[in-house]
Design an enzyme around this catalytic site. Structure first.
Site, short mmCIF file in Angstrom:
data_model
loop_
_atom_site.label_atom_id
_atom_site.label_comp_id
_atom_site.label_asym_id
_atom_site.label_seq_id
_atom_site.Cartn_x
_atom_site.Cartn_y
_atom_site.Cartn_z
N GLY A 258 -58.86 -24.96 54.85
CA GLY A 258 -60.08 -24.70 55.60
C GLY A 258 -61.38 -24.75 54.84
N LYS A 260 -63.45 -27.00 53.63
CA LYS A 260 -64.54 -27.89 54.04
C LYS A 260 -65.17 -27.45 55.35
CE LYS A 260 -62.05 -31.40 51.57
NZ LYS A 260 -61.03 -30.37 51.23
N CYS A 372 -57.73 -35.99 48.14
CA CYS A 372 -57.72 -35.46 46.76
C CYS A 372 -56.81 -36.33 45.90
CB CYS A 372 -57.29 -34.00 46.73
SG CYS A 372 -55.67 -33.67 47.45
#
Length: 430
Positions: A258, A260, A372
């Protein structure tokens, strides 16, 4: 049970049982009565042994003359890590404790075997990695990175850049926290850190980022009060591309844990819908929202490849499922568990999510895609393929001031700014 025996247990839980290194380490620390020094040693041995597994196996191989049990091999790996990379520990202490552990697990004969191998290792000359003539093989062994990943990187970067990337991925990561601007300013939080005896300083990468030194920060009152979240600075740069403002309605489509979406909430007066396919992850988001004292949000159990969101959003974040190669510093087992053929299926999922969620984006709205990872197929390839396949999508421009970057997509390599490896692309819906 000694620190080194627990380190062996943790290493085994990750390598043999598929445990996540951070979770395994945290559980053992929480269940143990470690001093701060023991906690640091335990963490260093486990992370170091996993991170350098291929290197350690290369060093060990010539000294194996008979068949070893799996636990014996693991014990030798964590012992050789200490002999090679931890200067402050005397060799005799490493060997004596390894022998004691072997006797405890298997008996006197196993202890004798471990003793003989480790003493031979100390006495005899080791294989030199520099003697490996093939550059890809040498880099794979030197930086403990599977050959197929090295091969991929060398197709896209110079050998010098590849070495920089691989070297950085062996280091322990910086701890970044994100200021909860709804509750406190960065300067005020830094003052509170100082009063609590926590060493911290501003990061230039993002105006909401702070670098913290030392462990135990989640045990602090400041954490319990929700004054900050844990988030890498490269991940915070998604906020530059998203640029949340006013009363916008935003979807964080693959949101767990969560960060972002919470970052967006902390920089606007609008509303965020958090969505994830796994129910247990929604519980983590709910708990974090309460800790941070956020209210303008919904938490939705949704499959971002198929489910309807029943509304149209101003902006959408797709932090897609990916190989995770950019966060190997934090989760070193990723590089061993991942297979080359996994990338194709990840790319399919990433494109499927992008094509589906764009249907819930208003014309003129922003879609930010991030991962990522540092794998080009999941990043630039997915971005250009998505745009090519979508008549109603074009690239959008964003800036990251500290990077002196202005463009429509940015691969952040881990060694550039000592962050996680990360990718961000911005799109506009026509």
């Amino acid at each position: 049970m000694t620190v080194r025996k627990k380190a062996l247990d943790a290493y085994t839980a990750v390598i043999d049982d598929g445990g996540y290194s951070n979770l395994v380490i945290n559980k053992i620390i929480n269940d143990s009565q470690f001093s701060s020094e023991d906690r640091a040693l335990f963490t260093e041995i486990v992370y170091g042994s996993i991170s350098r597994k291929l290197t350690l196996e290369y060093y060990l191989r010539p000294f194996i003359k008979t068949k070893l049990k799996r636990w014996q091999r693991h014990l030798l790996i964590v012992s050789i890590y200490q002999l090679e990379f931890l200067d402050k520990i005397p060799s005799y202490a490493v060997i004596n404790e390894a022998v004691d552990i072997a006797k405890e697990i298997g008996g006197k004969q196993d202890g004798n075997k471990i003793n003989a191998i480790l003493r031979s290792y100390l006495r005899e000359e080791k294989q030199k990695i520099s003697d490996i003539k093939n550059d890809k093989k040498r880099l794979s062994i030197q930086y403990s990175m599977p050959l197929w990943i090295v091969d991929h990187l060398m197709r896209h970067y110079s050998i010098h850049e590849v070495e920089n990337i691989l070297n950085e991925l062996l280091k322990r990561p910086n701890m970044y926290v994100r200021v909860n601007r709804k509750l406190i300013s960065r300067d005020e939080l830094l003052e509170k850190f100082s009063r609590e005896g926590i060493t911290a300083r501003k990061s230039d990468i993002h105006e909401n980022a702070i670098i913290v030194k030392g462990g135990g920060i989640t045990d602090s009152n400041l954490y319990r009060e929700g004054l900050f979240g844990i988030q890498d600075a490269s991940s915070m740069c998604v906020n530059y591309a998203l640029n949340p403002s006013g009363n916008e309605l935003i979807l964080d489509a693959c949101s767990a844990p969560g960060g972002k979406g919470f970052h967006a909430l902390e920089n606007m007066d609008g509303h965020v819908d958090f969505s994830d396919i796994f129910e247990h992850k929604l519980t983590l988001i709910d708990n974090e929202s309460k800790r941070l004292k956020h209210t303008n949000l919904n938490i939705l159990l949704k499959d971002a490849t198929t489910d309807s969101y029943d509304k149209i959003y101003d902006k959408i974040i797709v932090d897609a499922p990916c190989s995770g190669l950019g966060v190997v510093k934090r989760k070193p087992e990723i590089k061993y568990n991942l297979k080359e053929e996994d990338i194709d299926s990840l790319v399919d999922i990433q494109l499927s999510i992008l094509h589906h969620v764009k249907e819930f984006l208003k014309p003129g709205g922003t879609l930010v895609y991030s991962t990522c990872t540092i794998h080009q197929m999941e990043n630039e390839n997915v971005s250009y393929t998505f745009k090519k396949q979508s008549d109603d999508i074009e690239f959008g421009e964003f800036e990251i001031p500290h990077f002196k970057f202005k463009g429509n997509h940015r691969q952040i390599l881990p060694h550039e700014f000592n962050t996680d490896g990360f990718f961000i692309a911005k799109f506009k819906k026509l």
